[in-house]
Design a protein around this motif. Structure first.
Motif, mmCIF file in Angstrom:
data_model
loop_
_atom_site.group_PDB
_atom_site.id
_atom_site.type_symbol
_atom_site.label_atom_id
_atom_site.label_comp_id
_atom_site.label_asym_id
_atom_site.label_seq_id
_atom_site.Cartn_x
_atom_site.Cartn_y
_atom_site.Cartn_z
ATOM 1 N N ASP A 94 20.106 7.191 -29.992
ATOM 2 C CA ASP A 94 20.714 8.391 -29.399
ATOM 3 C C ASP A 94 22.234 8.276 -29.373
ATOM 4 O O ASP A 94 22.945 9.255 -29.595
ATOM 5 N N TRP A 95 22.739 7.081 -29.080
ATOM 6 C CA TRP A 95 24.187 6.856 -29.011
ATOM 7 C C TRP A 95 24.829 7.110 -30.368
ATOM 8 O O TRP A 95 25.911 7.690 -30.467
ATOM 9 N N LEU A 96 24.155 6.687 -31.446
ATOM 10 C CA LEU A 96 24.675 6.937 -32.789
ATOM 11 C C LEU A 96 24.808 8.428 -33.050
ATOM 12 O O LEU A 96 25.836 8.904 -33.552
ATOM 13 N N VAL A 97 23.782 9.171 -32.723
ATOM 14 C CA VAL A 97 23.780 10.611 -32.993
ATOM 15 C C VAL A 97 24.798 11.335 -32.121
ATOM 16 O O VAL A 97 25.525 12.219 -32.583
ATOM 17 N N THR A 98 24.879 10.952 -30.855
ATOM 18 C CA THR A 98 25.744 11.666 -29.905
ATOM 19 C C THR A 98 27.219 11.332 -30.078
ATOM 20 O O THR A 98 28.077 12.214 -29.989
ATOM 21 N N HIS A 99 27.521 10.079 -30.327
ATOM 22 C CA HIS A 99 28.920 9.638 -30.324
ATOM 23 C C HIS A 99 29.420 9.145 -31.680
ATOM 24 O O HIS A 99 30.481 9.576 -32.148
ATOM 25 N N THR A 100 28.679 8.234 -32.302
ATOM 26 C CA THR A 100 29.207 7.546 -33.479
ATOM 27 C C THR A 100 29.300 8.449 -34.703
ATOM 28 O O THR A 100 30.349 8.521 -35.354
ATOM 29 N N PHE A 101 28.218 9.132 -35.030
ATOM 30 C CA PHE A 101 28.241 9.947 -36.241
ATOM 31 C C PHE A 101 29.310 11.041 -36.182
ATOM 32 O O PHE A 101 30.051 11.225 -37.157
ATOM 33 N N PRO A 102 29.461 11.770 -35.070
ATOM 34 C CA PRO A 102 30.561 12.740 -35.025
ATOM 35 C C PRO A 102 31.932 12.099 -35.200
ATOM 36 O O PRO A 102 32.801 12.643 -35.896
#
Length: 435
Positions: A94-102
């Motif tokens: 979830d952290w990747l999708v919410t923060h890292t990828f953007p």
């Protein structure tokens, strides 16, 4: 020839203290002298022994109350995640999708990549880190930007463009063909320039197809001096997803092994949930693990079993894993690693923690013939630590009875204020009190 001497307490590691007696594993001189000549260490030892050998023309910088150590080596860090450090969230996927990828999508803009690369290296040096193994983004320009800034600063840095052809948003994926072309071009352009190295960098098995992992293995085989850098067994949900995507694989490590990505030059970040069998296979292959205690705690991934990894013979080093990790400081990571050990019922020796942040990291990155300690002939990457950087730190270090106690106090109480100066090949590159 340029020759300079520094008088302070000196400390460096010569061997893994879990495999050698403390007297053989480290060299410590309460009143020491470090002599630097043309960017390399000329001498390291007791002041009383070395001072008489100095010529009258050699300037000696007196640093009372300071501790000189080798520059720290970060075995796993993400330069594009500077702006998501301390981001509140759930666990890894979830952290990747919410923060890292953007955040990583912005690196399609070369100007943005240039600006973040400068900030990233500023932060490493301000925290005493002089060598690092870093992730870029899927964009070739992100790697070009980081390499260019590191070359300008004469920093020993190994990095790679991320390979990621599935499981990510538009704008953050490549293909087998473009990933190969970009990686090969970056190796040609940057590997071996200055103090730079390259790492073939599939993000993790979730975001690379079989064909892309096979391509990564082919490039690593064709260029035996590059590293392989990826993630493994960080989070239970991630591990379950890998099992779904690769049902024929024995375990997570076997996924990489099937594609030729497990060998002496492979660095696997996390390995939190790797069992004894996988760790022994890692050790047998000569691969290394990057222990990232801060991000493992902040993302709720789990408690890495350092004692088990060492027992299995895995070379293990410390990584900050910024931005999942909450600090650029490997001194802070030493303290976080101790806390993880406490929760596991293990007690991390401060000298072992210091080894993980210096020589172990250099060994993982295969640069220990150049950095990792201050043995004569090595590159003069070193840090001047102020043992009285804060009133509380001064009080506690002044009362420390042993070297181990001093190191432990630093690991728990120190932050970037304790890093007074950072040198790269004998040149001052960070001064705490500079404007």
């Amino acid at each position: 020839m340029s020759r300079q001497a520094y008088r302070a307490a000196l400390l460096h590691m010569l061997e893994d203290p879990t495999r050698a007696p403390a007297a053989e594993a480290c060299a410590y001189h309460p009143d020491g002298l470090l002599v630097v000549e043309d960017g390399h260490v000329a001498a390291f030892g007791a002041h009383a022994d070395l001072a008489p050998t100095l010529g009258a023309d050699v300037a000696v910088t007196e640093l009372p109350g300071r501790l000189i150590t080798p520059g720290f080596v970060d075995a796993h860090v993400h330069y594009p995640q500077v702006d998501v450090i301390a981001a509140w969230g759930a666990q890894l996927l979830d952290w990747l999708v919410t923060h890292t990828f953007p955040a990583e999508q912005a690196f399609a803009d070369r100007a943005h990549a240039d600006a973040v690369a400068e900030v990233f290296l500023d932060q490493l040096l301000a925290n005493g880190t002089t060598s690092a193994l870093a992730f870029c983004t899927v964009h070739k320009a992100s790697a070009d930007a980081l390499f260019e800034v590191a070359l300008k600063r004469n920093m020993r840095l190994i990095a790679g463009k991320v390979l990621m052809d599935r499981g990510a948003p538009a704008g953050l994926t490549d293909t087998v063909e473009t990933g190969r072309a970009d990686t090969e071009a970056l190796i040609r352009a940057w590997r071996g320039r200055g103090r730079l190295g390259y790492a073939v960098t599939p993000r993790f098995a979730v975001t690379s197809s079989d064909a892309q992992l096979a391509m990564a293995g082919e490039i690593a085989a064709a260029h035996p001096d590059v590293l392989v850098h990826t993630h493994m067994s960080e989070n239970p949900d991630e591990i379950a997803r890998v099992a779904e995507l690769f049902p024929q694989a024995r375990d997570y490590l076997d996924v990489y092994d099937r594609f030729g990505l497990v060998g002496p030059r492979s660095v696997f970040a996390h390995c939190v949930h790797s069992g004894e069998d996988a760790l022994r296979r890692l050790a047998g292959a000569g691969a290394s693990a990057a222990f990232c205690p801060s991000s493992n705690l902040l993302l709720g991934s789990g408690l890495f079993n350092l004692k088990q990894a060492c027992r299995c013979g895995v070379n293990t080093a410390l990584g900050t894993d910024v931005g999942g990790g909450g600090s650029f400081s490997l001194i802070h990571m030493m303290g976080e690693a101790y806390k993880v050990g406490q929760l596991r019922g293990d007690n991390l020796d401060p000298l072992h923690a210091f080894y993980l942040a210096t020589l172990a990291g250099a060994r993982a990155l295969h640069i220990d013939d150049r950095v990792g300690n201050l043995a004569p002939g090595k590159e003069a990457d070193f840090v001047v630590l102020d043992l009285a950087a804060t009133p509380l730190l001064a009080r506690r270090t002044r009362g420390a009875r042993t070297l181990a106690e001093t190191l432990f106090v630093l690991a728990i109480l120190a932050d970037d204020r304790a890093v007074e100066r950072t040198y790269l090949m004998g040149e001052l590159t960070h001064a705490r009190d500079a404007p």
